[in-house]
Design an enzyme around this catalytic site. Sequence first.
Site, short mmCIF file in Angstrom:
data_model
loop_
_atom_site.label_atom_id
_atom_site.label_comp_id
_atom_site.label_asym_id
_atom_site.label_seq_id
_atom_site.Cartn_x
_atom_site.Cartn_y
_atom_site.Cartn_z
N ARG A 1 30.84 70.42 26.54
CA ARG A 1 32.06 70.24 27.83
C ARG A 1 32.05 71.15 28.82
O ARG A 1 32.34 70.66 29.71
CB ARG A 1 33.46 70.12 27.29
CG ARG A 1 34.10 70.46 27.15
CD ARG A 1 35.13 70.11 26.51
NE ARG A 1 37.14 70.23 27.25
CZ ARG A 1 37.89 70.06 26.63
NH1 ARG A 1 37.95 70.05 25.82
NH2 ARG A 1 39.18 70.20 27.03
N ASN B 1 36.13 60.94 22.54
CA ASN B 1 35.96 60.52 22.75
C ASN B 1 34.90 60.43 23.81
O ASN B 1 34.26 61.04 23.93
CB ASN B 1 36.83 61.83 24.16
CG ASN B 1 38.88 61.97 24.02
OD1 ASN B 1 38.69 60.72 23.98
ND2 ASN B 1 39.25 63.17 24.03
N CYS C 1 44.84 57.15 20.22
CA CYS C 1 44.56 59.17 20.87
C CYS C 1 45.90 59.33 20.39
O CYS C 1 46.96 58.44 20.35
CB CYS C 1 44.65 58.69 22.23
SG CYS C 1 44.92 59.46 23.52
N HIS D 1 43.55 57.07 28.07
CA HIS D 1 43.69 57.99 28.91
C HIS D 1 43.92 57.44 30.46
O HIS D 1 43.55 58.24 31.32
CB HIS D 1 42.73 58.74 29.65
CG HIS D 1 42.38 60.23 27.97
ND1 HIS D 1 41.75 61.08 28.34
CD2 HIS D 1 43.08 59.78 26.87
CE1 HIS D 1 41.72 61.42 26.88
NE2 HIS D 1 42.21 61.01 26.22
N TYR E 1 47.22 62.02 31.96
CA TYR E 1 45.71 62.02 32.76
C TYR E 1 45.89 61.53 33.55
O TYR E 1 44.82 62.06 34.81
CB TYR E 1 44.84 61.44 31.79
CG TYR E 1 43.96 62.11 30.46
CD1 TYR E 1 43.49 62.57 31.09
CD2 TYR E 1 45.15 62.82 28.84
CE1 TYR E 1 42.68 63.30 29.01
CE2 TYR E 1 44.27 63.62 28.50
CZ TYR E 1 43.19 63.87 28.44
OH TYR E 1 43.16 64.86 27.20
#
Lengths: 419, 419, 419, 419
Positions: B91, B145, B166, B196, B240
């Site tokens: 990440r 995700n 989510c 998102h 987002y």
Amino acid sequence: MEALKIAVIGGGSTYTPELIEGFIRYYDELPVTQITLMDISTERLKIVGDLVQRMLGDLPVKLVRTTNREEAITGAHFVVTQMRIGGLAARALDEQIPMKHGVLGQETTGPGGFAKALRTVPVMLDVARDVARFAPDAWLVNFTNPAGLVVEAVMRHTNVKVMGLCNVPINMQLSVADCLNVAPERVELQYVGLNHLSWAKVLVDGRDVTREVLETQWGSSGGEVNGDYLRALGLLPNYYLRYFVHPDHVLREQLTTEETRAEYLQGVENELLEMYSDPNLKEKPALLETRGGAHYSTSAVRLIRAIAQDRREVHIVNVRNGHSIPDLPQDAVVEVSAVIGKSGAHPLANGSLPPAIRGLTQAVKAYEELTIEAAVTGDENTAKMALFTHPLVPSWDIATALWNDIKAANKAYLPQFKG
Amino acid sequence: MEALKIAVIGGGSTYTPELIEGFIRYYDELPVTQITLMDISTERLKIVGDLVQRMLGDLPVKLVRTTNREEAITGAHFVVTQMRIGGLAARALDEQIPMKHGVLGQETTGPGGFAKALRTVPVMLDVARDVARFAPDAWLVNFTNPAGLVVEAVMRHTNVKVMGLCNVPINMQLSVADCLNVAPERVELQYVGLNHLSWAKVLVDGRDVTREVLETQWGSSGGEVNGDYLRALGLLPNYYLRYFVHPDHVLREQLTTEETRAEYLQGVENELLEMYSDPNLKEKPALLETRGGAHYSTSAVRLIRAIAQDRREVHIVNVRNGHSIPDLPQDAVVEVSAVIGKSGAHPLANGSLPPAIRGLTQAVKAYEELTIEAAVTGDENTAKMALFTHPLVPSWDIATALWNDIKAANKAYLPQFKG
Amino acid sequence: MEALKIAVIGGGSTYTPELIEGFIRYYDELPVTQITLMDISTERLKIVGDLVQRMLGDLPVKLVRTTNREEAITGAHFVVTQMRIGGLAARALDEQIPMKHGVLGQETTGPGGFAKALRTVPVMLDVARDVARFAPDAWLVNFTNPAGLVVEAVMRHTNVKVMGLCNVPINMQLSVADCLNVAPERVELQYVGLNHLSWAKVLVDGRDVTREVLETQWGSSGGEVNGDYLRALGLLPNYYLRYFVHPDHVLREQLTTEETRAEYLQGVENELLEMYSDPNLKEKPALLETRGGAHYSTSAVRLIRAIAQDRREVHIVNVRNGHSIPDLPQDAVVEVSAVIGKSGAHPLANGSLPPAIRGLTQAVKAYEELTIEAAVTGDENTAKMALFTHPLVPSWDIATALWNDIKAANKAYLPQFKG
Amino acid sequence: MEALKIAVIGGGSTYTPELIEGFIRYYDELPVTQITLMDISTERLKIVGDLVQRMLGDLPVKLVRTTNREEAITGAHFVVTQMRIGGLAARALDEQIPMKHGVLGQETTGPGGFAKALRTVPVMLDVARDVARFAPDAWLVNFTNPAGLVVEAVMRHTNVKVMGLCNVPINMQLSVADCLNVAPERVELQYVGLNHLSWAKVLVDGRDVTREVLETQWGSSGGEVNGDYLRALGLLPNYYLRYFVHPDHVLREQLTTEETRAEYLQGVENELLEMYSDPNLKEKPALLETRGGAHYSTSAVRLIRAIAQDRREVHIVNVRNGHSIPDLPQDAVVEVSAVIGKSGAHPLANGSLPPAIRGLTQAVKAYEELTIEAAVTGDENTAKMALFTHPLVPSWDIATALWNDIKAANKAYLPQFKG
């Protein structure tokens, strides 16, 4: 012989000799009886009109010049629109303002095209309403950019018979034919998208040769679009696609070039008008080609011929979508193959777009829809939203800043925004 | 009492206590009989599993820990996936690499989300195939995700029963209720979009109060999205959306912050694991909230309850589109309201999106479709094209550069790209 | 000169001289180099083949006769199918059986067409698979009835390039032109529907003259459909529509006529074969017109010419719907205007049907879809359901009774139904 | 306590006690504060109103009776419509006239339903316009047949909030539950179609048990539809489907029965009114059930409760299609599952219908669309075309004859047809 009257709105344009040259070249097949040049500039009508008269020579075509739109439109069978609201001076601003905000400046794509649309749509709607009143059976053939958006505005807000035309399809066909060394008629373009945002498969004798074309010099330079991208895509691009594929290159070029395209063309235009004033000039000068209108007249005259003679043959035009591209709204205007005759343009059923081009096309169409709404309503929030939804505008803050500058710079041409 | 077995793939995650806390809180209404934590790390299973055992206390819930996926899935009624392929180290790269190219770095949006998707889709397909073999009647509930894209991959390539969840919808509902000072149940979200990338109208007692909410503190800060934009839009955003509305701000923040979010979370994670190791800790520590999973457990347990008890009540989930949003492909996965029961998720027919959100949603969906194709086929051209079609990637050259860096950095996790 | 080989499957048909006459008439524009007549009857090949040879005279066209389908198809550019499985004897049963149950008996519409479809589809799929193996680049041009249903079966179950052709459109165009006393080229048909269930607006020089045509003798008799109905409808009908508008009249006629159409045609056929056997006959006899194939050859040869010469001109053909008529499934075959060239048939985007014709068209298409499924799977429930969904079959009991009789009478031709 | 006022248009109906009984039964959960019965008959208002008053007993519900529609509607939260234009006398003609032409006579299906629609639509539009003026926030809940067609007319021609309700879904659910011996809540109907032309899959605990139900006594008799047909279909039918599956049986029954259903009901109605007049009667008499309104009140009160209390739970209602059934027009009204709350009815996205039911549904919907157009415009050609497109009308001649008889018999109720 049947009467065939053409009215040219914006007839004082330096492009006009290109169009006239087409009517002359095709005269035997399509004998036009009257051409009316309408413009707001009497000076332009004089210079351009005199040249047109000399070009026509002995042909039995009546030439009329007028500053009166009603007079021009009344009795016309075709009303051709080639206006430039604000002239090249406004175009220069369309190209310069975006650059200030790190966005490329271009006449029809991005914030420049947005500003041009806001200036143009109200005038086009006025023209269309005049056509509805004074020549309700006439066809409005639009060349004014942004050509697809402008046609969509006319279709959404009037009942006039209208189609839009661009010279990109004919140039693509001719350049591909040249590159493959085959007769242009053998090249079939399976062409989808929007004006200045379109793609094609190429077939010769029914065989898909798209990949072969992409491997030729056409693929490496003709489209001015990166070859790796094109090979990954497997489709021929409209060369305006470079503004979406390489906005960084284009912006860099623009920032390092001394004059904008509009400034350059201003010079060309002055030079052209000087040439046109020469009483010995009796044909379209070669310099005109550099303005970007190559083969416009061929495309335009063939389209008018297809309608006038009810030929029901295939042309690539800007037309109401219906279900031609099912990924786009039915009321959207798209640039696709359509069967053209006296009853109008009947688009082919193209099916869905592949994802590599689908999202971009849909995003630009959403931008166009909002831009039309902004141009018609004069709502500032809609204007900012339209700018923000354009794929080349990177953020809301930049959309807002662009809007403020565009509104200020175009004040004289945007009476609909009173806020 | 009927058996109800839950398998948690990625059960060694520091999130697990959040999920378990939910099962405990709802135990009276939904008595789970077995929870199996499956992870590839025995160390994590030990630390997290011991805490979970202490949290469960005297409840008659059997806790199993295993590194064997077949064992975990066999006999399960629900398989919950919460994996992070490559962990926080990967990440961190997802966040850092884009910044090198002037693009914001984010876990699920933009090139970072793209890299995460390429690592995750093949593993998720393996899990789904195991579900098909070892528990064909089980529901796969995905939290991993990018949650929507991952569910679409599973739906396109397996026949497993799957939905994605989510916590953004529940947080939006709770924060709006709080802001309006009404009970959460009175808040109806008319919610459309993708995971998102979604928007909602808010109704209270059937009345549209969206504009009122936008005028409150929610509108000015809750969504972290510019208030002028929201008022122009007239819809509540998924937070987002800030990555699309203000990529410039976000990138500036990221470039001036000393550590990426992943680096920060690495610290939190270490701290959490240390806390979890404390044999006196018997509940979820407050620090866990800072990881961003607020109300996840509520949402998850209610969804599982709706399925297990065939409640046929409305939840917002990631589900196959069909004709729910007619502007998107039928095979797309969308995040919308659906009626949830034992027979699955039945989305509502939402109608077309307004143009201000339509184009962006369509563009991101086209990107997701290409990303799934790239993840499954390992075709590099498709990978580059997917990146290029993402609205935050500004050009083909940057797409290419991003791809080269992502491929190199994720080599260990992208065996499908052999070229 | 380029080779152009035509294979005619069912070449021993008494129709063949009609087709050959077309190739001869258009020889200068479309110089065919070889014609292969394939048939299962050597006797027919002898009689018909000898006449064809005499008709061809000195033209440099090679004539081949064979009972071997592989030989016929190999090397062909066009494979024309004009088979009649079971011959006129089976047709006679198709006409007689429905009458027993109070339903009109007709070759292609209703239960008769259903029986013909069940006999024909499996053989057509065999032919199509042979084309795929032995001439994968060839076009399969189908004249075999029910022409649209048969083409849909081939499209659903093979990848062969196929289109279907009917002579109704050309006859409608010619008869309307005659009635209005204008040249046929000036008549534009805006034509939608299915094979033998279609409607058209008529335009001359782009102007809608449908209502005017309906007021002429065409409207009162040309279509054999009630004039009040047509005026209420405002569209020109395919004359097969009479079976749906007046099934009561037709049935009454049929019940009071001594011989069925098949029996009458059996007589004509015998007479024709006798004529064909005359070594002095060197052209298509006038009697052939009475069999209903008027202008078939013109339509067929022009279609083949459009493909072979990549003309990209508009023809009305049976083609995959896609989004051409959005009220019908994408995989349905429809009879509409399409642009025809070497790359195939590209239908126009027609938009939705008006309700007066929409429901009937959709109902018949659902029947066709079920009939194809029954023909391919041999499932009796599907067969009965197909019959029941046909608008001319009034009840489930009658559908069941019809099915039992059809199955028994066609036993030799329905090996797929083993139950 | 919040005010909750119900206006019942046609409140003098003998059905009213059924509805009132529901409000009483659910009073604790849904405390209605006022019920206004509006009718054109003061005599009916007296008899029915007195009974209702006795039924209400001590409940704090204000009962108002009026012949003034404005008074009834003003202040109402729900306007319930249960009118019968022309009364049972008109219904008797609806049943008798078709039989004269060999077509079955039925209240809502076929030519009978057509006549009823022509009488009812104009009155319903008047009511809806009154709701728009006098109670613009009220919900119009329509029980008046043909319930779906009437709601579509209101939606196409007004902006009133409206939904339609039928008791077939609740009866299907209850009878299936009974047949399977499970609690009704466990039965999930996946229900699609139009009012009185619908089908369902049945699930229990999420498992499809449709085939099992069809093998029970339900399958053989419950639906009054041939069992072989149902097994071939694999779906549960609305029992009105018998009119399409067995029109021959039904017609035979009708021709051999001494009285029509309307005549029978006339007797029941007289008997009911006599019972209602008994000052000792304080509840709905059992005889009322025989009129066919079983469970209407349960369905209606639950629906009103779902709206009034914003429950957002699933009910099967008549609602605008949108993309719920993509095979039907977006503006069509369909009978499907929808989430019901204060913001209205949000239908589920159902996907395409299978061909065995698709064509029939589409044909009937086209008929309904034309019938609404005829009812609103008073155009006779449209009326005849509507009749002709109905699947139970076998020919144009019969459509014409039916129209002439219907027009003459309903003269007093069809002022829109002036011709």
